[in-house]
Enzyme design. Structure first.
Site, PDB file in Angstrom:
ATOM      1  N   ASN A 128      29.187 -29.099  55.143  1.00 13.97           N
ATOM      2  CA  ASN A 128      29.267 -27.990  54.031  1.00 13.97           C
ATOM      3  C   ASN A 128      28.028 -28.146  53.053  1.00 13.97           C
ATOM      4  OD1 ASN A 128      31.748 -27.359  55.110  1.00 13.97           O
ATOM      5  ND2 ASN A 128      32.238 -26.537  53.188  1.00 13.97           N
ATOM      6  N   LYS A 216      34.555 -31.836  66.025  1.00 13.32           N
ATOM      7  CA  LYS A 216      33.014 -31.583  65.844  1.00 13.32           C
ATOM      8  C   LYS A 216      32.193 -33.048  65.575  1.00 13.32           C
ATOM      9  CE  LYS A 216      31.548 -28.663  63.091  1.00 13.32           C
ATOM     10  NZ  LYS A 216      30.759 -29.520  62.063  1.00 13.32           N
ATOM     11  N   HIS A 236      26.068 -21.969  64.851  1.00 16.46           N
ATOM     12  CA  HIS A 236      25.010 -21.204  65.677  1.00 16.46           C
ATOM     13  C   HIS A 236      25.431 -21.455  67.166  1.00 16.46           C
ATOM     14  CE1 HIS A 236      22.495 -21.154  62.308  1.00 16.46           C
ATOM     15  NE2 HIS A 236      22.417 -22.498  62.169  1.00 16.46           N
TER      16      HIS A 236
END
Ligand SMILES: [Zn+2]
Length: 308
Positions: A128, A216, A236
């Site tokens: 973030n 992740k 993405h």
């Protein structure tokens, strides 16, 4: 063709960092939700047995098309060198320190870090926020607390102050503290170099025990800092692979991670992942909202793959 064998063309882009890592201006992982799905199924069962894309040929073709446009992205070059060195013999020491007990000490580094723990913390700090801010937070942390023992011993408020420029200081400080505390309790010392000798699935199982480490984060650590064949799915990668029909329309990001890891040949994962991230920042067609963060470099080479 292996990634070692290819010409390393540089892009003009001088921004660094993994979008995951940083790349990944994603939201912090929703661990509770993610843990409902086994992030590392060992049975070999396919998540979507009837969904046969991408094929190995498609993976090679897309890799080649993106490589022809971008070259290998400069922002990931440092990790690629590591990946190359990791596959070389031990005599091939060179400048890259891939496997060293020195990793248990502290690099005082540049945000990439020479130790596994440096890498993990740099990934946590990248969530973030921008690459620049996460790197600044890492350097600030290492400046205030030169060793991980210092970080472990620090009061939380001082730790938060040190990483505040990277945002979400309270949450990130808490997660870092938890990791260091768990390491000390379980391993007797604050060091993660032992992961280098473990196979990928065991590393996933091991890291699953640490609070605050989502799939992740683990995937990024595996691919960028442990030079393992894994395929993190950042914003993405998720957007582009969905757009070109490589994941079922209903798949969320976690299922996309499992599916793509099952389908994409290991030797193509690293290059494809880096290329998708960079392409997602440059391409008019593939960028979020068709608003690329960086200058477009030409027509989308994946136009034949996009639906409609
Ligand atoms: Zn595109």
């Amino acid at each position: 063709m292996t990634r070692r064998g290819r010409t390393k063309k540089m892009t003009k882009n001088n921004q660094r960092g993994c979008e995951t890592r940083h790349p990944q201006e994603d939201h912090l992982p929703d661990n509770a939700k993610r843990r409902r799905l086994d992030p590392h199924p060992s049975s070999g069962r396919l998540l979507y047995p009837d969904f046969e894309r991408p094929t190995a040929q498609e993976c090679r073709d897309v890799r080649d098309r993106l490589m022809a446009l971008h070259g290998f992205p400069q922002e990931f070059e440092e990790y690629r060198r590591n990946a190359d060195a990791a596959t070389h013999s031990s005599e091939d020491s060179g400048a890259v320190q891939v496997k060293s007990e020195a990793g248990c000490s502290d690099s005082g580094g540049n945000g990439v870090g020479s130790s596994v723990l440096d890498g993990l913390v740099s990934i946590l700090l990248s969530q973030n926020t921008t690459d620049a801010n996460s790197r600044r937070a890492f350097l600030s942390l290492k400046s205030a607390f030169p060793t991980w023992d210092d970080v472990h011993a620090a009061e939380s408020k001082f730790l938060e102050n040190a990483i505040r420029c990277g945002g979400l200081a309270h949450t990130k400080a808490h997660r870092i503290k938890n990791i260091l505390k768990t390491l000390l309790e379980k391993k007797g010392k604050i060091c993660m170099e032992y992961l280098r000798d473990m196979p990928t699935e065991k590393i996933k199982t091991e890291l699953h025990q640490f609070k605050g480490l989502g799939p992740k984060t683990v995937a990024c650590l595996l691919m960028f800092h442990l030079q393992k064949d894994d395929f993190p799915v950042d914003t993405h990668v998720f957007r582009i692979t969905k757009s070109i029909g490589w994941i079922p329309p209903s798949a969320n990001r976690e299922k996309a991670y499992l599916h793509l890891n099952q389908r994409i040949p290991d030797n193509l994962k690293f290059d494809l992942n880096c290329l998708f991230v960079t392409h997602g920042k440059h391409c008019q067609r593939c960028a979020s909202g068709r608003q690329p963060q960086r200058a477009p470099l030409g027509p989308c080479p994946l136009s034949g793959y996009h639906a409609g």
